[in-house]
Design a protein around this motif. Structure first.
Motif, PDB file in Angstrom:
ATOM      1  N   GLN A 251       0.830  -1.202   0.000  1.00  0.00           N
ATOM      2  CA  GLN A 251       0.000   0.000   0.000  1.00  0.00           C
ATOM      3  C   GLN A 251       0.865   1.252   0.000  1.00  0.00           C
ATOM      4  O   GLN A 251       1.741   1.411   0.848  1.00  0.00           O
ATOM      5  N   TYR A 252       0.604   2.106  -0.974  1.00  0.00           N
ATOM      6  CA  TYR A 252       1.228   3.426  -1.067  1.00  0.00           C
ATOM      7  C   TYR A 252       0.162   4.455  -0.734  1.00  0.00           C
ATOM      8  O   TYR A 252      -0.926   4.432  -1.315  1.00  0.00           O
ATOM      9  N   LYS A 253       0.467   5.334   0.197  1.00  0.00           N
ATOM     10  CA  LYS A 253      -0.529   6.305   0.657  1.00  0.00           C
ATOM     11  C   LYS A 253      -0.016   7.726   0.420  1.00  0.00           C
ATOM     12  O   LYS A 253       0.458   8.405   1.311  1.00  0.00           O
ATOM     13  N   GLY A 254      -0.141   8.139  -0.847  1.00  0.00           N
ATOM     14  CA  GLY A 254       0.301   9.479  -1.213  1.00  0.00           C
ATOM     15  C   GLY A 254      -0.841  10.468  -1.306  1.00  0.00           C
ATOM     16  O   GLY A 254      -0.620  11.667  -1.486  1.00  0.00           O
ATOM     17  N   GLY A 255      -2.082   9.956  -1.199  1.00  0.00           N
ATOM     18  CA  GLY A 255      -3.248  10.831  -1.289  1.00  0.00           C
ATOM     19  C   GLY A 255      -3.762  11.214   0.083  1.00  0.00           C
ATOM     20  O   GLY A 255      -3.106  10.989   1.114  1.00  0.00           O
ATOM     21  N   LYS A 256      -4.928  11.775   0.113  1.00  0.00           N
ATOM     22  CA  LYS A 256      -5.556  12.132   1.372  1.00  0.00           C
ATOM     23  C   LYS A 256      -6.034  10.858   2.072  1.00  0.00           C
ATOM     24  O   LYS A 256      -6.305   9.850   1.439  1.00  0.00           O
ATOM     25  N   GLY A 257      -6.157  10.950   3.403  1.00  0.00           N
ATOM     26  CA  GLY A 257      -6.520   9.779   4.181  1.00  0.00           C
ATOM     27  C   GLY A 257      -7.844   9.172   3.804  1.00  0.00           C
ATOM     28  O   GLY A 257      -8.022   7.950   3.872  1.00  0.00           O
ATOM     29  N   ASP A 258      -8.786  10.020   3.379  1.00  0.00           N
ATOM     30  CA  ASP A 258     -10.113   9.503   3.042  1.00  0.00           C
ATOM     31  C   ASP A 258     -10.286   9.216   1.557  1.00  0.00           C
ATOM     32  O   ASP A 258     -11.377   8.854   1.108  1.00  0.00           O
ATOM     33  N   ASP A 259      -9.227   9.378   0.765  1.00  0.00           N
ATOM     34  CA  ASP A 259      -9.297   9.044  -0.659  1.00  0.00           C
ATOM     35  C   ASP A 259      -9.360   7.531  -0.832  1.00  0.00           C
ATOM     36  O   ASP A 259      -8.549   6.794  -0.256  1.00  0.00           O
ATOM     37  N   LYS A 260     -10.301   7.073  -1.628  1.00  0.00           N
ATOM     38  CA  LYS A 260     -10.357   5.642  -1.915  1.00  0.00           C
ATOM     39  C   LYS A 260      -9.115   5.230  -2.717  1.00  0.00           C
ATOM     40  O   LYS A 260      -8.694   5.955  -3.624  1.00  0.00           O
ATOM     41  N   PRO A 261      -8.552   4.077  -2.414  1.00  0.00           N
ATOM     42  CA  PRO A 261      -7.364   3.664  -3.165  1.00  0.00           C
ATOM     43  C   PRO A 261      -7.725   3.153  -4.553  1.00  0.00           C
ATOM     44  O   PRO A 261      -8.847   2.712  -4.806  1.00  0.00           O
ATOM     45  N   LEU A 262      -6.767   3.248  -5.443  1.00  0.00           N
ATOM     46  CA  LEU A 262      -6.830   2.568  -6.729  1.00  0.00           C
ATOM     47  C   LEU A 262      -6.107   1.240  -6.526  1.00  0.00           C
ATOM     48  O   LEU A 262      -5.044   1.197  -5.903  1.00  0.00           O
ATOM     49  N   ALA A 263      -6.673   0.155  -6.992  1.00  0.00           N
ATOM     50  CA  ALA A 263      -6.102  -1.167  -6.731  1.00  0.00           C
ATOM     51  C   ALA A 263      -5.647  -1.844  -8.015  1.00  0.00           C
ATOM     52  O   ALA A 263      -6.369  -1.836  -9.017  1.00  0.00           O
ATOM     53  N   LEU A 264      -4.441  -2.406  -7.972  1.00  0.00           N
ATOM     54  CA  LEU A 264      -3.899  -3.193  -9.069  1.00  0.00           C
ATOM     55  C   LEU A 264      -3.638  -4.605  -8.562  1.00  0.00           C
ATOM     56  O   LEU A 264      -3.058  -4.783  -7.487  1.00  0.00           O
ATOM     57  N   VAL A 304       5.270   4.797  -9.265  1.00  0.00           N
ATOM     58  CA  VAL A 304       4.345   5.695  -8.561  1.00  0.00           C
ATOM     59  C   VAL A 304       4.977   6.217  -7.282  1.00  0.00           C
ATOM     60  O   VAL A 304       4.903   7.412  -6.967  1.00  0.00           O
ATOM     61  N   ALA A 305       5.628   5.338  -6.528  1.00  0.00           N
ATOM     62  CA  ALA A 305       6.261   5.756  -5.277  1.00  0.00           C
ATOM     63  C   ALA A 305       7.430   6.706  -5.540  1.00  0.00           C
ATOM     64  O   ALA A 305       7.627   7.680  -4.804  1.00  0.00           O
ATOM     65  N   ALA A 306       8.201   6.433  -6.598  1.00  0.00           N
ATOM     66  CA  ALA A 306       9.324   7.314  -6.932  1.00  0.00           C
ATOM     67  C   ALA A 306       8.841   8.706  -7.312  1.00  0.00           C
ATOM     68  O   ALA A 306       9.484   9.714  -6.987  1.00  0.00           O
ATOM     69  N   LEU A 307       7.704   8.776  -7.999  1.00  0.00           N
ATOM     70  CA  LEU A 307       7.147  10.064  -8.429  1.00  0.00           C
ATOM     71  C   LEU A 307       6.351  10.763  -7.326  1.00  0.00           C
ATOM     72  O   LEU A 307       5.946  11.909  -7.500  1.00  0.00           O
ATOM     73  N   LYS A 308       6.111  10.030  -6.223  1.00  0.00           N
ATOM     74  CA  LYS A 308       5.342  10.579  -5.101  1.00  0.00           C
ATOM     75  C   LYS A 308       3.993  11.154  -5.574  1.00  0.00           C
ATOM     76  O   LYS A 308       3.616  12.287  -5.249  1.00  0.00           O
ATOM     77  N   LEU A 309       3.275  10.372  -6.371  1.00  0.00           N
ATOM     78  CA  LEU A 309       1.991  10.835  -6.902  1.00  0.00           C
ATOM     79  C   LEU A 309       0.980  11.011  -5.773  1.00  0.00           C
ATOM     80  O   LEU A 309       0.928  10.215  -4.837  1.00  0.00           O
ATOM     81  N   PRO A 310       0.146  12.050  -5.860  1.00  0.00           N
ATOM     82  CA  PRO A 310      -0.834  12.333  -4.803  1.00  0.00           C
ATOM     83  C   PRO A 310      -2.083  11.462  -4.926  1.00  0.00           C
ATOM     84  O   PRO A 310      -3.181  11.938  -5.219  1.00  0.00           O
ATOM     85  N   LEU A 311      -1.917  10.180  -4.699  1.00  0.00           N
ATOM     86  CA  LEU A 311      -3.031   9.234  -4.723  1.00  0.00           C
ATOM     87  C   LEU A 311      -2.689   8.043  -3.840  1.00  0.00           C
ATOM     88  O   LEU A 311      -1.537   7.855  -3.433  1.00  0.00           O
TER      89      LEU A 311
END
Length: 498
Positions: A251-264, A304-311
């Motif tokens: 799990q990568y948590k770069g978005g807001k706490g209440d943002d639903k995750p995108l799952a792969l 995604v983690a390297a780019l620190k995307l906000p999601l």
């Protein structure tokens, strides 16, 4: 390799090699003309004599070009100007980088990125150039006792843009291309490993290493916990192997706490013999690539983690080895999936859907905004689409369009296939809720329809990469697809792709 961006005139570059393009027939690009003027028509004289026609894939390396500050000039054929599109651009970058790497240039200044490509921005050209450069120099030789060493390998590439006001966008694209390239390399490294090294446990260790590197949450679920969760479909696939199954959750948590995750979700069959429904011996060695879905979602997570995307991004990998053995699942066995639905296993070689269905059920606990699974699922998809396009199935038209657009943007294309309920009839079983195969007809479609039964609680898409995940023959090896498609999709979701 080090990458950089700059704006400048070709004749003023202090570089081991300056790269410019030539269109067919014998037409220098605008940058090439600037360089030719500085060189007192030296380039045009050579072209006029027929040494370079401009055919796609051709190259001509020149030394001591007058009026320039560089050591060499590399002319790269671009083909016909009217036909110069995404593929032609990528091919030109690829041949340029390989030539630079093989001819002793420690660094190169590439002016191909200032050449117009239909429908594409400068940022797109830079991003793609960096991705293709990674591909061009990629080697997998860690198991060779004597490695084929490049005498003077390419260490630095500078891509040139023609307008200074585009430098900021080009710099951002370069960083994105670098992250995608490194994600692709991870995916290829994992997939190219032999199955005696890349076991389900090795995949779990790779995920843990990635988690430490990028401060991700990582959970490895073992057999006992999977059994307690009711993942009997996944465990049935692993029952003939000495290698324990693993369910990997990152799990990568770069978005807001209440943002639903995108799952792969990535299929992680580290070797597929077919089980009791044993595959033919020919080319069975390539079944080490049956975990390319897992490799691609781990590579995507790295980017995604390297780019620190906000999601927020959740990656799930069901990993197992499909082997024959005394405990192996037999054709005709019936198992109960985590969802409670029962499955009659008519063919143990249709195992990917059996591990994915439990992972799809497990994904619901994260309340995901969307779920995309990636799998080398069916030979039928190879027959349908060959090795060019990935098969795309979705229960939501908006998600399908977004993924198709991302594939086009990344030049990692997919093609949408039907998921009509009419095909569900083929999965009927007289003894269970469904069978795991639907016969020879529409094999990739019925496989997707099977998965769809476990993805009804959320917006979902399935990418069948059986035809695109690896190459056979002289260029044998993993491609890393669809890392680029997925990262472009996530860049767009994060508002970082323009």
């Amino acid at each position: 390799m080090e990458f950089s961006i700059k704006s400048g005139s070709p004749e003023k570059q202090r570089s081991a090699c300056v790269v410019v393009g030539v269109f067919e027939p014998r037409k220098l690009t605008l940058t090439g003309e600037v360089l030719d003027n500085a060189a007192r028509n030296h380039l045009s004289d050579i072209i006029r004599r027929g040494d370079m026609e401009g055919k796609a894939g051709s190259t001509l390396l020149l030394h001591n070009v007058p009026g320039t500050l560089c050591d060499r000039v590399l002319l790269v054929g671009l083909g016909k100007e009217k036909e110069f599109g995404d593929k032609e651009f990528a091919d030109a970058i690829r041949v340029a980088v390989r030539t630079l790497n093989e001819t002793g240039s420690f660094d190169g200044t590439v002016f191909l990125t200032d050449t117009a490509v239909r429908r594409r921005s400068t940022a797109w050209r830079v991003r793609q150039a960096v991705i293709v450069a990674h591909e061009a120099v990629y080697r997998f030789d860690q198991f060779k006792s004597k490695k084929d060493k490049v005498r003077r390998p390419l260490r630095k590439l500078t891509f040139v843009v023609d307008r200074r006001n585009e430098l900021a966008a080009a710099e951002a694209a370069l960083i994105q291309g670098q992250a995608i390239g490194e994600g692709l390399n991870l995916a290829k490294d994992l997939a190219n490993l032999p199955a005696n090294v890349c076991t389900p446990s090795h995949l779990a260790e790779a995920a843990q290493k990635l988690a430490v590197e990028h401060k991700l949450d990582c959970q490895i679920i073992d057999r006992d916990e999977m059994n307690a969760l009711g993942m009997h479909s996944l465990l049935a696939v692993a029952s003939g192997s000495r290698q324990p199954a693993k369910l990997i959750v990152l799990q990568y948590k770069g978005g807001k706490g209440d943002d639903k995750p995108l799952a792969l979700i990535g299929k992680g069959i580290t070797f597929d013999t077919g089980g009791i429904s044993l595959k033919p011996a020919a080319e069975m060695d390539e079944m080490k690539y049956d975990m390319c879905g897992a490799a691609s979602v781990l590579g995507t997570m790295k980017a995604v983690a390297a780019l620190k995307l906000p999601l927020n991004l959740t990656v799930i990998v069901p990993a197992a080895e499909n082997m024959p053995g005394g405990g192996a699942t037999r054709p005709g066995d019936i198992v109960t999936s985590m969802s409670g639905q029962t499955i009659e296993i008519l063919n143990t070689d249709a195992e990917g859907r059996l591990i994915l269905c439990d992972a799809l059920t497990y994904a619901a606990r994260f309340d995901p905004d969307i779920v995309v699974d990636v799998a080398t699922l069916t030979g039928a998809c190879v027959i349908a689409l060959g090795h060019v396009a990935t098969g795309l199935f979705a229960n939501n038209d908006t998600l399908a369009r977004e993924l198709l657009h991302a594939g086009d943007e990344a030049h990692d294309r997919a093609w949408q296939m039907p998921l009509w309920s009419d095909y569900q009839e083929l999965l009927k079983s007289p003894f269970a809720d469904m069978s795991n195969v639907g016969g020879r007809s529409a094999g990739s479609v019925t496989a997707a329809c099977f998965l769809a039964r476990f993805a009804r609680k959320y917006v979902w898409a399935h990418l069948d990469i059986a035809g695109t995940a690896w190459k056979s023959g002289n260029e044998k090896g993993a491609t890393g697809r669809p890392v680029s498609l997925l990262v472009h999709y996530l860049l767009k979701r994060a508002g970082r792709l323009h």
